[in-house]
Enzyme design. Structure first.
Site, mmCIF file in Angstrom:
data_model
loop_
_atom_site.group_PDB
_atom_site.id
_atom_site.type_symbol
_atom_site.label_atom_id
_atom_site.label_comp_id
_atom_site.label_asym_id
_atom_site.label_seq_id
_atom_site.Cartn_x
_atom_site.Cartn_y
_atom_site.Cartn_z
ATOM 1 N NE ARG A 6 -2.526 0.676 3.483
ATOM 2 C CZ ARG A 6 -2.601 -0.198 4.498
ATOM 3 N NH1 ARG A 6 -3.298 -1.307 4.374
ATOM 4 N NH2 ARG A 6 -1.987 0.048 5.633
ATOM 5 C CE1 TYR A 59 -15.190 17.040 -12.426
ATOM 6 C CE2 TYR A 59 -14.892 16.269 -10.194
ATOM 7 C CZ TYR A 59 -15.170 16.020 -11.521
ATOM 8 O OH TYR A 59 -15.405 14.727 -11.925
ATOM 9 C CG ASP A 130 -9.133 20.689 -9.873
ATOM 10 O OD1 ASP A 130 -8.355 20.493 -10.826
ATOM 11 O OD2 ASP A 130 -10.117 19.958 -9.636
ATOM 12 C CE LYS A 155 -11.419 14.589 -16.323
ATOM 13 N NZ LYS A 155 -11.780 15.578 -15.317
HETATM 14 C C1 LIG Z 1 -12.386 15.252 -14.026
HETATM 15 C C2 LIG Z 1 -12.008 16.243 -13.021
HETATM 16 C C3 LIG Z 1 -11.809 15.876 -11.695
HETATM 17 C C4 LIG Z 1 -12.070 14.468 -11.198
HETATM 18 O O1 LIG Z 1 -11.261 13.523 -11.780
HETATM 19 P P1 LIG Z 1 -11.711 11.975 -11.815
HETATM 20 O O2 LIG Z 1 -10.439 11.260 -12.031
HETATM 21 O O3 LIG Z 1 -12.692 11.850 -12.921
HETATM 22 O O4 LIG Z 1 -12.329 11.668 -10.472
HETATM 23 C C5 LIG Z 1 -11.408 16.845 -10.813
HETATM 24 N N1 LIG Z 1 -11.222 18.126 -11.200
HETATM 25 C C6 LIG Z 1 -11.425 18.518 -12.455
HETATM 26 C C7 LIG Z 1 -11.218 19.948 -12.828
HETATM 27 C C8 LIG Z 1 -11.829 17.607 -13.405
HETATM 28 O O5 LIG Z 1 -12.062 18.006 -14.655
#
Ligand SMILES: *Cc1c(COP(=O)(O)O)cnc(C)c1O
Length: 335
Positions: A6, A59, A130, A155
């Protein structure tokens, strides 16, 4: 050296080190999704009776973490509009975190990060942001005063739509200690193969993002001139209200472009998206392929900076031939 699975293997350490280099951070923590990275930050820094200020174009699933989890723990999140509200006046003695996203989700409003982080720092409140939109390549928020950068590595970092992953990168040993306690308690970990996919993605991050920028800029310029478009949201356009801040703080723009349709209702927006052939319908952007979706109106209503009932379509402009993409959009408008 790892003592238990882990806690990660050498591949995990290599990814953590690469993310620290990318974001200029002190330590990085890996999580199984972007949303779990967000929840990790909130749960690490907030406890019963605490308050946090969150920018309103954040988000949207963060609001579910708030409603479904934080409220039960007597943690209060307050959403504010950086363009309209005075952050300094909103900070209370109980405020333990300022959480931002720039550009914001769906409409890509750019925040004045150095100004906002300076206000929070003066009050001793850590700032998390973020940074998924920039992939960590076009913006280094820790250099602009933020303490924590959150990545949905799902992403642009992974970049191939084949893995879910998140990361939290921090600027100090003290924050690393606090995040590490919660990360450990929740047993958050990712598979070594997934860590490898993110490392592989990082190797082409700059070239992919440069191509997303070239394609998205051409699409945004084309949309902006289209008679059926009321407004195009893309900070690299000189007409975008966030352009000056974007130009000052960012070194590029990624593949997300939104636009509001003129004289159209939700049904027409749905027909537009259905008529597209090269853009698939999809939410999880950041891969090679182009995507489109109708922005959920209830999410748009949460943004004080855009109170317009026109339906909004969000595109992720991928790496395909941009003339083909523009041709597809032209066909959808005709339909
Ligand atoms: C998609 C996204 C997330 C979440 O990511 P996941 O891997 O889908 O949980 C968080 N912040 C932003 C700005 C996003 O576009």
């Amino acid at each position: 050296m790892a003592t238990y699975g882990r806690h990660g293997l050498d591949t995990h350490t290599a990814l953590e080190d690469a993310l620290c280099t990318l974001e200029g951070g002190r330590r990085a923590f890996l999580t199984p999704s972007g949303l779990s990275a967000i929840a990790l930050v909130l749960l690490s820094l907030l406890g019963p009776g605490d308050h946090a200020l969150v920018s309103d174009s954040v988000y949207a699933p963060l609001r579910r973490v708030d409603l479904d989890l934080l409220r039960r723990l007597d943690i209060q999140l307050e959403y504010f509009s950086p363009a309209h509200d005075d952050l300094a006046a909103l900070i209370r003695p109980q405020t333990k975190l300022v959480y931002l996203e720039s550009p914001g989700s769906l409409l890509f409003d750019v925040l004045d990060l150095p100004a906002l982080t300076a206000i929070a720092r003066a009050r001793g409140v850590p700032v998390a942001i973020d940074n998924t939109w920039s992939g960590g390549w076009f913006l280094q928020p820790l250099k602009l005063g933020a303490n924590i950068s959150v990545q949905a590595s799902t992403k642009y970092i992974a970049g191939h739509s084949d893995v879910m992953q998140g990361a939290v990168i921090v600027d100090s040993d003290d924050l690393a200690r606090r995040i590490s306690i919660t990360h450990e308690a929740l047993g958050l970990t990712i598979g070594a193969d997934d860590a490898y996919l993110a490392l592989r993605g990082l190797r082409t991050l700059p070239v992919r993002l440069a191509q997303h920028q070239t394609n998205a800029t051409a699409v945004a310029q084309w949309l902006q001139r289209h008679p059926q478009v009321v407004r195009t949201f893309y900070p690299a356009l000189p007409e975008d209200p966030g352009h000056a801040l974007w130009q000052r703080d960012f070194s590029g723009a990624s593949g997300l472009v939104s636009f509001a349709l003129r004289d159209a209702d939700a049904a027409a927006a749905g027909r537009f998206v259905n008529a597209l052939q090269l853009f698939s319908i999809g939410a999880s952007w950041g891969g090679y392929e182009s995507l489109a979706l109708v922005a959920p109106p209830e999410r748009l209503r949460a943004y004080r900076s855009w109170q317009n009932p026109a339906p909004v379509i969000r595109l992720h402009v991928g790496l395909e031939d941009v003339q083909d993409l523009i041709g597809d959009l032209a066909r959808a408008f005709a339909a």
